[in-house]
Design an enzyme around this catalytic site. Structure first.
Site, PDB file in Angstrom:
ATOM      1  N   ASP A  10       6.164  46.478  71.841  1.00 16.89           N
ATOM      2  CA  ASP A  10       7.042  45.342  72.130  1.00 16.89           C
ATOM      3  C   ASP A  10       8.387  45.940  72.538  1.00 16.89           C
ATOM      4  O   ASP A  10       8.639  47.135  72.335  1.00 16.89           O
ATOM      5  CB  ASP A  10       7.163  44.505  70.833  1.00 16.89           C
ATOM      6  CG  ASP A  10       8.309  43.531  70.852  1.00 16.89           C
ATOM      7  OD1 ASP A  10       8.342  42.682  71.750  1.00 16.89           O
ATOM      8  OD2 ASP A  10       9.191  43.646  69.971  1.00 16.89           O
ATOM      9  N   ASP A  12      12.068  43.904  72.757  1.00 12.57           N
ATOM     10  CA  ASP A  12      13.271  43.418  72.060  1.00 12.57           C
ATOM     11  C   ASP A  12      13.094  43.444  70.551  1.00 12.57           C
ATOM     12  O   ASP A  12      12.191  42.817  70.026  1.00 12.57           O
ATOM     13  CB  ASP A  12      13.601  41.996  72.534  1.00 12.57           C
ATOM     14  CG  ASP A  12      13.960  41.976  74.010  1.00 12.57           C
ATOM     15  OD1 ASP A  12      13.269  41.263  74.768  1.00 12.57           O
ATOM     16  OD2 ASP A  12      14.899  42.685  74.407  1.00 12.57           O
ATOM     17  N   THR A 124       5.502  42.604  76.326  1.00 10.74           N
ATOM     18  CA  THR A 124       6.730  41.941  75.911  1.00 10.74           C
ATOM     19  C   THR A 124       6.877  40.550  76.509  1.00 10.74           C
ATOM     20  O   THR A 124       6.281  40.254  77.556  1.00 10.74           O
ATOM     21  CB  THR A 124       7.963  42.774  76.328  1.00 10.74           C
ATOM     22  OG1 THR A 124       9.155  42.057  76.000  1.00 10.74           O
ATOM     23  CG2 THR A 124       7.958  43.044  77.825  1.00 10.74           C
ATOM     24  N   THR A 126       9.933  39.491  77.228  1.00  4.00           N
ATOM     25  CA  THR A 126      11.151  39.548  78.031  1.00  4.00           C
ATOM     26  C   THR A 126      10.833  39.761  79.510  1.00  4.00           C
ATOM     27  O   THR A 126       9.712  40.101  79.873  1.00  4.00           O
ATOM     28  CB  THR A 126      12.099  40.647  77.503  1.00  4.00           C
ATOM     29  OG1 THR A 126      13.421  40.389  77.941  1.00  4.00           O
ATOM     30  CG2 THR A 126      11.668  42.032  77.939  1.00  4.00           C
TER      31      THR A 126
HETATM   32  C1  XBP Z   1      11.938  38.835  73.029  1.00  4.98           C
HETATM   33  C2  XBP Z   1      12.081  37.522  73.697  1.00  4.98           C
HETATM   34  C3  XBP Z   1      12.768  37.451  75.032  1.00  4.98           C
HETATM   35  C4  XBP Z   1      14.239  37.849  74.896  1.00  4.98           C
HETATM   36  C5  XBP Z   1      15.057  37.333  76.059  1.00  4.98           C
HETATM   37  O1  XBP Z   1      10.870  39.484  73.701  1.00  4.98           O
HETATM   38  O2  XBP Z   1      11.602  36.533  73.178  1.00  4.98           O
HETATM   39  O3  XBP Z   1      12.682  36.109  75.486  1.00  4.98           O
HETATM   40  O4  XBP Z   1      14.771  37.230  73.717  1.00  4.98           O
HETATM   41  O5  XBP Z   1      14.520  37.847  77.271  1.00  4.98           O
HETATM   42  P1  XBP Z   1       9.938  40.611  72.952  1.00  4.98           P
HETATM   43  P2  XBP Z   1      14.290  36.826  78.496  1.00  4.98           P
HETATM   44  O6  XBP Z   1      10.349  40.681  71.497  1.00  4.98           O
HETATM   45  O7  XBP Z   1       8.516  40.118  73.155  1.00  4.98           O
HETATM   46  O8  XBP Z   1      10.236  41.891  73.682  1.00  4.98           O
HETATM   47  O9  XBP Z   1      15.532  35.982  78.626  1.00  4.98           O
HETATM   48  O10 XBP Z   1      14.049  37.720  79.698  1.00  4.98           O
HETATM   49  O11 XBP Z   1      13.073  36.023  78.106  1.00  4.98           O
HETATM   50 MG    MG Z   2      10.365  41.680  69.708  1.00  7.46          MG
END
Ligand code: XBP
Ligand code: MG
Length: 256
Positions: A10, A12, A124, A126
């Site tokens: 993952d 973020d 991910t 994101t």
């Molecule tokens: C985390 C998320 C993302 C980010 C914001 O993703 O939910 O939406 O908060 O990025 P992960 P975007 O933990 O799966 O990496 O605005 O590009 O969605």
């Molecule tokens: Mg995450």
């Protein structure tokens, strides 16, 4: 191969703590540019993070906190797309400024996985360009090629906690769930990985340490470094890591 063939990460909260110093700042800058009186505090953002995907998060916010706007005449899909594009640009600027570094043990483990010829991928919620910006600014441009697949954002119909992104990753890489090990940081993440029957290591952070990580095999503070031991917090197979202060390929293969 006796150990895991592929490591799936993952982004973020797992590769780096990007939410507080990255996404939240970028969202608020984009809102200000659009002349909107939406300013997300950290407390509010903690709640909004239960909704994955930036565009989906904005819609959830509106429907809950500004229903008249949500129900108005504006075509929200296009409107949010333009705001989200601005937000993504701001996120890249923040990454380019070097404001975010990788979490403990991430660079060490990625390099070891590569040395041991295991396969790497990212799964991910994101936006893809956020991943490129983070990797380029922390590991260098070449690091993008370390990952056989970067499965990101809108590439699947349903974002985490749905398991779509993990099913997509397994299919694209021709792997079975048993061959893979997942690294996540949140409840939405573990719901998604377990939804695809994947062995999951959780590295908690300030935003997620109180989440319910039921089903995770191992829950730790971080991956650990030689001079900065990790703490084992829980997980249904955490007993395999008694006395372990740093997660490397050999110790992680105990989960296979
Ligand atoms: C985390 C998320 C993302 C980010 C914001 O993703 O939910 O939406 O908060 O990025 P992960 P975007 O933990 O799966 O990496 O605005 O590009 O969605
Ligand atoms: Mg995450």
């Amino acid at each position: 191969m006796s150990g895991f063939e592929a490591y799936l990460f993952d982004v973020d909260g797992t590769l780096a703590d990007t939410e507080r110093e990255g996404h939240l700042i970028a969202f608020n800058k984009a809102f200000a540019d659009a002349g909107l009186a939406w300013h997300w505090s950290i407390e509010l953002y903690l709640e909004l993070l239960t909704v994955t995907g930036g565009k989906e998060r904005m819609l959830h916010y509106l429907e809950k906190y500004d229903p008249p706007f949500a129900g108005g005449s504006v075509d929200l899909h296009d409107y949010f797309a333009s705001i989200h594009a601005a937000k993504t640009d701001y996120f890249k600027d923040l990454m380019d400024q070097g404001s975010i570094s990788l979490r403990p043990g991430i660079e060490r483990l990625l390099n070891e996985v590569r040395q041991q010829k295991r396969r790497l991928a990212i799964a991910t919620t994101t936006t893809l360009s956020n991943v490129i910006a983070l990797l380029s600014n922390t590991l260098g441009q070449d690091s993008i090629e370390w990952f056989e697949l970067i499965a990101a954002g809108d590439v699947v119909p349903k974002k985490k906690p749905a398991a779509d992104i993990y099913h997509f990753t397994l299919k694209e890489m021709g792997l079975s769930a048993e061959q893979c090990l997942v690294f996540e940081d949140s409840r939405n993440g573990v719901l998604a990985s377990k939804g695809a029957n994947l062995t999951t290591v959780i590295t908690v952070n300030d935003f997620t340490r109180d989440h319910d990580f039921s089903g995770a095999e191992l829950i730790v503070s971080d991956l650990g470094e030689p001079d900065s031991p990790m703490r084992t917090i829980g997980g249904c197979r955490s007993q395999l890591f008694d006395g372990v202060s740093m997660l490397d390929v050999a110790t992680l293969d105990r989960l296979r």
